[in-house]
Design a protein around this motif. Structure first.
Motif, short mmCIF file in Angstrom:
data_model
loop_
_atom_site.label_atom_id
_atom_site.label_comp_id
_atom_site.label_asym_id
_atom_site.label_seq_id
_atom_site.Cartn_x
_atom_site.Cartn_y
_atom_site.Cartn_z
N ARG A 105 47.51 -11.81 10.74
CA ARG A 105 48.06 -13.00 11.50
C ARG A 105 48.82 -13.88 10.31
O ARG A 105 49.97 -14.36 10.65
N GLU A 136 45.91 -1.17 19.92
CA GLU A 136 46.38 -2.43 20.67
C GLU A 136 46.09 -3.72 19.80
O GLU A 136 46.89 -4.47 19.75
N LYS A 137 44.59 -3.89 19.70
CA LYS A 137 44.13 -4.99 18.85
C LYS A 137 44.86 -5.21 17.67
O LYS A 137 44.96 -6.35 17.28
N GLU A 162 47.76 -3.98 16.68
CA GLU A 162 49.18 -4.32 17.01
C GLU A 162 49.37 -5.70 17.14
O GLU A 162 50.30 -6.33 16.86
N GLU A 163 48.33 -6.46 18.16
CA GLU A 163 48.31 -7.69 18.38
C GLU A 163 48.22 -8.53 17.46
O GLU A 163 48.79 -9.73 17.42
#
Length: 123
Positions: free
Chosen positions: A65, A91-92, A94-95
């Motif tokens: 992040r 998905e986690k 990618e988020e």
């Protein structure tokens, strides 16, 4: 020569993968935790980052992040390397900002294909 930042806290995994990538013609720089990954990414300007997600100090999720939020490092492709292979884990990643995802144990041929896809995408 493509420079890869390998972020891995497990010494055996780190040594094995860095040797294999070096033999394939990559320059490999290493960080052993998420905090060090932020410093090394800024000082070394790697072409791609292989990010273990379960790290001490700052985990791979938060390090990703921060790298994606930083103007200097936001365009560096990040490939999540994780033993998390459950539904929703991709998905986690990618988020958090990862550009791709690979599971452990690492299968070198598969990882090299992912690396090449990311290099092609940004060049």
């Amino acid at each position: 020569m493509t420079k890869i930042l390998l972020v891995e806290d497990n010494e055996m995994n780190r040594d094995m993968l860095s040797r294999r990538l070096t033999r394939k013609g990559f320059e490999v720089v290493i960080a052993i935790d998420g905090g060090e990954a932020l410093d090394v990414a800024n000082s070394e300007s790697p072409d791609i980052i292989l990010m273990d997600m379960s790290l001490p100090v700052i985990d791979g999720w938060e390090a990703t992040r921060r790298l994606k939020a930083d103007e200097k490092t936001c365009d560096i492709p990040i490939i999540a390397l994780t033993a998390h292979a459950m539904t929703g884990d991709r998905e986690k990643c990618e988020e958090a900002g990862c550009d791709d995802y690979d599971t452990k144990p690492i299968e070198l041929k598969r990882l090299l294909e992912i690396i090449q896809n990311q290099i092609n995408r940004v060049s």
